[in-house]
Scaffold this active site. Structure first.
Site, PDB file in Angstrom:
ATOM      1  N   ALA A 191       0.932  -1.311  -0.041  1.00 25.46           N
ATOM      2  CA  ALA A 191       0.114  -0.027  -0.047  1.00 25.46           C
ATOM      3  C   ALA A 191       0.775   1.204   0.261  1.00 25.46           C
ATOM      4  CB  ALA A 191      -0.861  -0.145   1.390  1.00 25.46           C
ATOM      5  N   ILE A 239      -4.114  -4.628   1.597  1.00 18.63           N
ATOM      6  CA  ILE A 239      -4.430  -5.918   1.868  1.00 18.63           C
ATOM      7  C   ILE A 239      -5.630  -6.026   2.252  1.00 18.63           C
ATOM      8  CG2 ILE A 239      -1.951  -6.951   1.989  1.00 18.63           C
ATOM      9  CD1 ILE A 239      -2.325  -7.028   5.147  1.00 18.63           C
ATOM     10  N   PHE A 296       4.054 -10.030   4.364  1.00 17.65           N
ATOM     11  CA  PHE A 296       5.013  -9.289   5.298  1.00 17.65           C
ATOM     12  C   PHE A 296       4.164  -8.047   5.816  1.00 17.65           C
ATOM     13  CE2 PHE A 296       8.061 -11.628   2.959  1.00 17.65           C
ATOM     14  CZ  PHE A 296       9.104 -11.708   3.864  1.00 17.65           C
ATOM     15  N   ALA A 299       2.159  -5.184   7.219  1.00 10.87           N
ATOM     16  CA  ALA A 299       1.846  -4.996   8.606  1.00 10.87           C
ATOM     17  C   ALA A 299       2.201  -3.538   8.966  1.00 10.87           C
ATOM     18  CB  ALA A 299       2.522  -6.052   9.377  1.00 10.87           C
ATOM     19  N   THR A 357       6.226 -12.394  14.800  1.00 11.65           N
ATOM     20  CA  THR A 357       7.134 -11.986  15.585  1.00 11.65           C
ATOM     21  C   THR A 357       7.250 -12.484  16.835  1.00 11.65           C
ATOM     22  OG1 THR A 357       7.541  -9.958  16.735  1.00 11.65           O
ATOM     23  CG2 THR A 357       5.295 -10.142  16.207  1.00 11.65           C
ATOM     24  N   ASP A 358       8.505 -12.637  17.393  1.00 13.98           N
ATOM     25  CA  ASP A 358       8.536 -13.180  18.733  1.00 13.98           C
ATOM     26  C   ASP A 358       7.798 -12.223  20.019  1.00 13.98           C
ATOM     27  OD1 ASP A 358       9.994 -10.819  18.852  1.00 13.98           O
ATOM     28  OD2 ASP A 358      12.145 -11.938  19.509  1.00 13.98           O
ATOM     29  N   TYR A 375       0.666  -3.253  18.952  1.00  8.93           N
ATOM     30  CA  TYR A 375       1.347  -4.002  17.922  1.00  8.93           C
ATOM     31  C   TYR A 375       1.386  -5.478  18.249  1.00  8.93           C
ATOM     32  CZ  TYR A 375       5.049  -6.122  15.185  1.00  8.93           C
ATOM     33  OH  TYR A 375       5.584  -6.898  14.604  1.00  8.93           O
ATOM     34  N   LYS A 384      -0.483  -8.505  16.031  1.00 10.43           N
ATOM     35  CA  LYS A 384       0.120  -9.616  15.288  1.00 10.43           C
ATOM     36  C   LYS A 384      -0.360 -11.055  15.920  1.00 10.43           C
ATOM     37  CE  LYS A 384       2.917  -9.591  12.571  1.00 10.43           C
ATOM     38  NZ  LYS A 384       2.978  -9.673  11.088  1.00 10.43           N
TER      39      LYS A 384
HETATM   40  P1  NAD Z   1       7.914  -2.231   7.572  1.00 11.92           P
HETATM   41  O1  NAD Z   1       6.975  -1.368   8.367  1.00 11.92           O
HETATM   42  O2  NAD Z   1       9.326  -1.777   7.167  1.00 11.92           O
HETATM   43  O3  NAD Z   1       7.289  -2.664   6.311  1.00 11.92           O
HETATM   44  C1  NAD Z   1       5.888  -2.839   6.126  1.00 11.92           C
HETATM   45  C2  NAD Z   1       5.274  -2.881   4.761  1.00 11.92           C
HETATM   46  O4  NAD Z   1       3.850  -3.011   4.703  1.00 11.92           O
HETATM   47  C3  NAD Z   1       5.654  -1.553   4.113  1.00 11.92           C
HETATM   48  O5  NAD Z   1       6.080  -1.495   2.922  1.00 11.92           O
HETATM   49  C4  NAD Z   1       4.232  -0.739   4.230  1.00 11.92           C
HETATM   50  O6  NAD Z   1       3.839  -0.073   2.907  1.00 11.92           O
HETATM   51  C5  NAD Z   1       3.350  -1.972   3.882  1.00 11.92           C
HETATM   52  N1  NAD Z   1       1.767  -2.056   4.407  1.00 11.92           N
HETATM   53  C6  NAD Z   1       1.562  -1.429   5.650  1.00 11.92           C
HETATM   54  N2  NAD Z   1       0.198  -1.808   5.720  1.00 11.92           N
HETATM   55  C7  NAD Z   1      -0.286  -2.227   4.460  1.00 11.92           C
HETATM   56  C8  NAD Z   1      -1.584  -2.425   4.081  1.00 11.92           C
HETATM   57  N3  NAD Z   1      -2.696  -2.338   4.818  1.00 11.92           N
HETATM   58  N4  NAD Z   1      -1.698  -3.097   2.825  1.00 11.92           N
HETATM   59  C9  NAD Z   1      -0.502  -3.391   1.891  1.00 11.92           C
HETATM   60  N5  NAD Z   1       0.775  -2.980   2.500  1.00 11.92           N
HETATM   61  C10 NAD Z   1       0.698  -2.470   3.740  1.00 11.92           C
HETATM   62  O7  NAD Z   1       8.022  -3.693   8.320  1.00 11.92           O
HETATM   63  P2  NAD Z   1       9.129  -4.887   8.501  1.00 11.92           P
HETATM   64  O8  NAD Z   1      10.210  -4.284   9.586  1.00 11.92           O
HETATM   65  O9  NAD Z   1       9.751  -5.018   7.094  1.00 11.92           O
HETATM   66  O10 NAD Z   1       8.189  -5.862   9.062  1.00 11.92           O
HETATM   67  C11 NAD Z   1       7.956  -6.720   7.879  1.00 11.92           C
HETATM   68  C12 NAD Z   1       7.118  -7.860   8.680  1.00 11.92           C
HETATM   69  O11 NAD Z   1       7.952  -8.779   9.603  1.00 11.92           O
HETATM   70  C13 NAD Z   1       5.765  -7.478   9.673  1.00 11.92           C
HETATM   71  O12 NAD Z   1       4.721  -8.428   9.398  1.00 11.92           O
HETATM   72  C14 NAD Z   1       6.301  -7.636  11.186  1.00 11.92           C
HETATM   73  O13 NAD Z   1       5.432  -7.788  11.823  1.00 11.92           O
HETATM   74  C15 NAD Z   1       7.398  -8.791  10.798  1.00 11.92           C
HETATM   75  N6  NAD Z   1       8.530  -8.777  11.704  1.00 11.92           N
HETATM   76  C16 NAD Z   1       9.390  -7.692  11.873  1.00 11.92           C
HETATM   77  C17 NAD Z   1      10.292  -7.838  12.350  1.00 11.92           C
HETATM   78  C18 NAD Z   1      11.632  -6.679  12.519  1.00 11.92           C
HETATM   79  O14 NAD Z   1      12.504  -6.566  13.418  1.00 11.92           O
HETATM   80  N7  NAD Z   1      11.377  -5.689  11.794  1.00 11.92           N
HETATM   81  C19 NAD Z   1      10.780  -8.700  13.201  1.00 11.92           C
HETATM   82  C20 NAD Z   1       9.848  -9.890  13.338  1.00 11.92           C
HETATM   83  C21 NAD Z   1       8.839  -9.927  12.457  1.00 11.92           C
HETATM   84  O1  DAU Z   2      11.209  -8.469  18.128  1.00 13.32           O
HETATM   85  C1  DAU Z   2      10.647  -8.415  16.906  1.00 13.32           C
HETATM   86  C2  DAU Z   2      10.115  -6.887  16.655  1.00 13.32           C
HETATM   87  O2  DAU Z   2      11.178  -6.188  16.779  1.00 13.32           O
HETATM   88  C3  DAU Z   2       9.294  -6.592  15.339  1.00 13.32           C
HETATM   89  O3  DAU Z   2       8.110  -7.464  15.604  1.00 13.32           O
HETATM   90  C4  DAU Z   2       9.039  -5.312  15.352  1.00 13.32           C
HETATM   91  O4  DAU Z   2       8.212  -5.025  14.114  1.00 13.32           O
HETATM   92  C5  DAU Z   2       9.967  -4.381  15.230  1.00 13.32           C
HETATM   93  O5  DAU Z   2       9.710  -3.227  15.289  1.00 13.32           O
HETATM   94  C6  DAU Z   2      10.904  -4.594  16.581  1.00 13.32           C
HETATM   95  O6  DAU Z   2      10.351  -4.262  17.846  1.00 13.32           O
HETATM   96  P1  DAU Z   2      11.124  -3.469  18.932  1.00 13.32           P
HETATM   97  O7  DAU Z   2      10.020  -2.648  19.687  1.00 13.32           O
HETATM   98  O8  DAU Z   2      11.957  -4.373  19.709  1.00 13.32           O
HETATM   99  O9  DAU Z   2      12.100  -2.628  18.269  1.00 13.32           O
HETATM  100  P2  DAU Z   2      12.422  -1.030  18.244  1.00 13.32           P
HETATM  101  O10 DAU Z   2      13.650  -0.787  17.338  1.00 13.32           O
HETATM  102  O11 DAU Z   2      11.302   0.168  18.206  1.00 13.32           O
HETATM  103  O12 DAU Z   2      13.130  -0.938  19.452  1.00 13.32           O
HETATM  104  C7  DAU Z   2      14.150  -1.881  20.066  1.00 13.32           C
HETATM  105  C8  DAU Z   2      14.575  -1.685  21.515  1.00 13.32           C
HETATM  106  O13 DAU Z   2      15.029  -0.339  21.608  1.00 13.32           O
HETATM  107  C9  DAU Z   2      13.372  -1.574  22.335  1.00 13.32           C
HETATM  108  O14 DAU Z   2      13.788  -2.150  23.830  1.00 13.32           O
HETATM  109  C10 DAU Z   2      13.043  -0.117  22.626  1.00 13.32           C
HETATM  110  C11 DAU Z   2      14.525   0.525  22.439  1.00 13.32           C
HETATM  111  N1  DAU Z   2      14.348   1.915  21.900  1.00 13.32           N
HETATM  112  C12 DAU Z   2      13.792   2.214  20.666  1.00 13.32           C
HETATM  113  C13 DAU Z   2      13.708   3.276  20.236  1.00 13.32           C
HETATM  114  C14 DAU Z   2      13.039   3.620  18.823  1.00 13.32           C
HETATM  115  C15 DAU Z   2      14.949   2.898  22.731  1.00 13.32           C
HETATM  116  O15 DAU Z   2      15.580   2.843  23.590  1.00 13.32           O
HETATM  117  N2  DAU Z   2      14.995   4.117  22.050  1.00 13.32           N
HETATM  118  C16 DAU Z   2      14.142   4.342  20.734  1.00 13.32           C
HETATM  119  O16 DAU Z   2      14.363   5.633  20.413  1.00 13.32           O
END
Ligand code: NAD
Ligand code: DAU
Length: 336
Positions: free
Chosen positions: A34, A60, A80, A82, A124-125, A149, A153
């Site tokens: 999207a 989606i 993916f 979300a 996600t964990d 969030y 999920k």
């Molecule tokens: P992201 O936010 O970087 O990307 C999400 C993508 O989904 C974007 O391109 C966005 O435009 C698209 N999107 C959002 N809403 C939508 C909709 N309604 N329809 C179609 N597209 C849409 O996220 P990410 O970090 O790449 O995570 C991807 C997936 O992996 C997610 O499902 C997240 O829960 C999961 N995940 C992420 C992590 C992490 O550390 N980033 C870890 C474990 C699982």
């Molecule tokens: O564990 C998987 C998840 O990891 C995914 O499902 C999520 O999509 C992804 O965003 C991520 O979640 P977290 O909350 O763990 O990630 P984030 O990068 O936001 O934060 C990581 C850690 O750092 C968390 O303990 C919060 C802390 N933090 C984060 C930000 C943005 C800070 O201390 N300062 C900050 O500015």
């Protein structure tokens, strides 16, 4: 094989599309996204003209659009798409429920109508909640999400499970720990801290900074999903993680050290409400059943990631424009 990849313009989704086109150049990939604030077509520039990659801008939650796309001979759906940022889910939970729960159900219905061969839900964990000082999350750990969030999920995961149990849909759920690497939106810890350090701005560490996350280089996540698509037993959950637990302070200090910036930039700010203390994944099932092995140690992965952000300053500087600034004004309003 024809794959429908949702969210393929985001961080992990775009890395996955690039990975799959390099590993399986004969596979056809339809990439639907999207293009929310987190979606960025620049991530896909290198495959813009690839004959086996097609990009479609759609949501989606749009049942008609998803049904049409899946109906065009799709074998495998990898979801993916979300809303992915915990802090945003605290400010505005509604869109998380819409995309992560309703969107998943819409995709499941489309998959069911067209008898697809596999539906992979990328989860996600965080659905397992938080750990104490010992123990790891296994696939049988009860779900106990603590943020809007992770609750959304978990809701998506439950629907995936139900479509398998009720309708026999061939599904897998993957639950991965924190990813890092190229193309991660600079609202997440590692790219945010790199961009702040480079600008000599304060690095906002939530609370005492001793919360622990289990870090995995994004390409290692992609290789695990590839194996799940091909070898995952239907109905099974697979945990993905690289046994790289680090405190947030350790991450921030590593970044400052590698960029030769002073630790005095570290600023402790108000904690995240409901902040999970520790995540740690037990990936034994994925490793033994599917033969998966991560290829990047944290030390090499973080070095490569910092180099990527140094080489691609234009990519993240462009993102840090109007809407990003508005989000940050709101976020800091909450924390300071
Ligand atoms: P992201 O936010 O970087 O990307 C999400 C993508 O989904 C974007 O391109 C966005 O435009 C698209 N999107 C959002 N809403 C939508 C909709 N309604 N329809 C179609 N597209 C849409 O996220 P990410 O970090 O790449 O995570 C991807 C997936 O992996 C997610 O499902 C997240 O829960 C999961 N995940 C992420 C992590 C992490 O550390 N980033 C870890 C474990 C699982
Ligand atoms: O564990 C998987 C998840 O990891 C995914 O499902 C999520 O999509 C992804 O965003 C991520 O979640 P977290 O909350 O763990 O990630 P984030 O990068 O936001 O934060 C990581 C850690 O750092 C968390 O303990 C919060 C802390 N933090 C984060 C930000 C943005 C800070 O201390 N300062 C900050 O500015």
């Amino acid at each position: 094989m024809k794959l429908l990849v949702t969210g393929g313009a985001g961080f992990i989704g775009s890395n996955f599309v690039l990975y799959m086109l390099s590993q399986h150049p004969d596979y056809k990939i339809v990439n639907v996204d999207a293009l929310t604030y987190a979606g960025n077509l620049e991530n896909l520039k290198s495959v813009e003209k690839h004959s086996n990659h097609t990009f479609v801008k759609a949501d989606i939650t749009d049942a008609k659009a998803m049904n049409e796309l899946v109906g065009q001979g799709v074998d495998v759906v990898v979801n993916f798409a979300a809303e992915s940022h915990v802090d945003r889910s605290i400010l505005e939970p509604d869109v998380f429920v819409k995309t992560n729960v309703l969107g998943t159900q819409v995709l499941l219905d489309a998959a069911r109508s067209h008898n697809i061969k596999k539906f992979v839900q990328v989860s996600t964990d965080e659905v397992y909640g938080t750990l104490g000082e010992t123990g790891l999350f296994s696939e049988t750990t009860p779900l106990a999400p603590n943020s809007p969030y992770s609750a959304s999920k978990a809701g998506g995961d439950m629907l995936v499970r139900a479509y398998h149990e009720t309708f026999g849909l061939p599904v897998n759920i993957t639950r991965c720990s924190n990813n890092y690497g190229p193309y991660q939106f600079p609202e997440k810890l590692i790219p945010l801290m790199i961009s702040k350090a480079l600008a000599d701005e304060p690095l906002p560490v939530y609370g005492d900074g001793l919360n622990i996350r289990d870090w995995l280089y994004v390409e290692d996540h992609c290789s695990a999903i590839d194996l799940v698509i091909h070898q995952g037993r239907n109905g099974e959950v697979y945990n993905i993680g690289g046994n790289n637990e680090r405190t947030n302070l350790h991450i921030v200090k590593t970044i400052l050290h590698k960029l030769s910036k002073p630790e005095t930039l570290i600023t402790h700010v108000k904690d995240r409400p409901g902040h999970d203390r520790r995540y740690g994944i037990d990936p034994t099932k994925t490793m033994t059943e599917l033969g998966w092995k991560p290829q990047h140690s944290f030390e090499t992965g973080i070095g490569e990631t910092i180099s990527w952000y140094l080489d691609n300053k234009e990519w993240w500087s462009r993102i840090q424009s109007g809407a990003y600034q508005e989000y940050y004004a709101k976020q800091y309003g909450e924390r300071l």
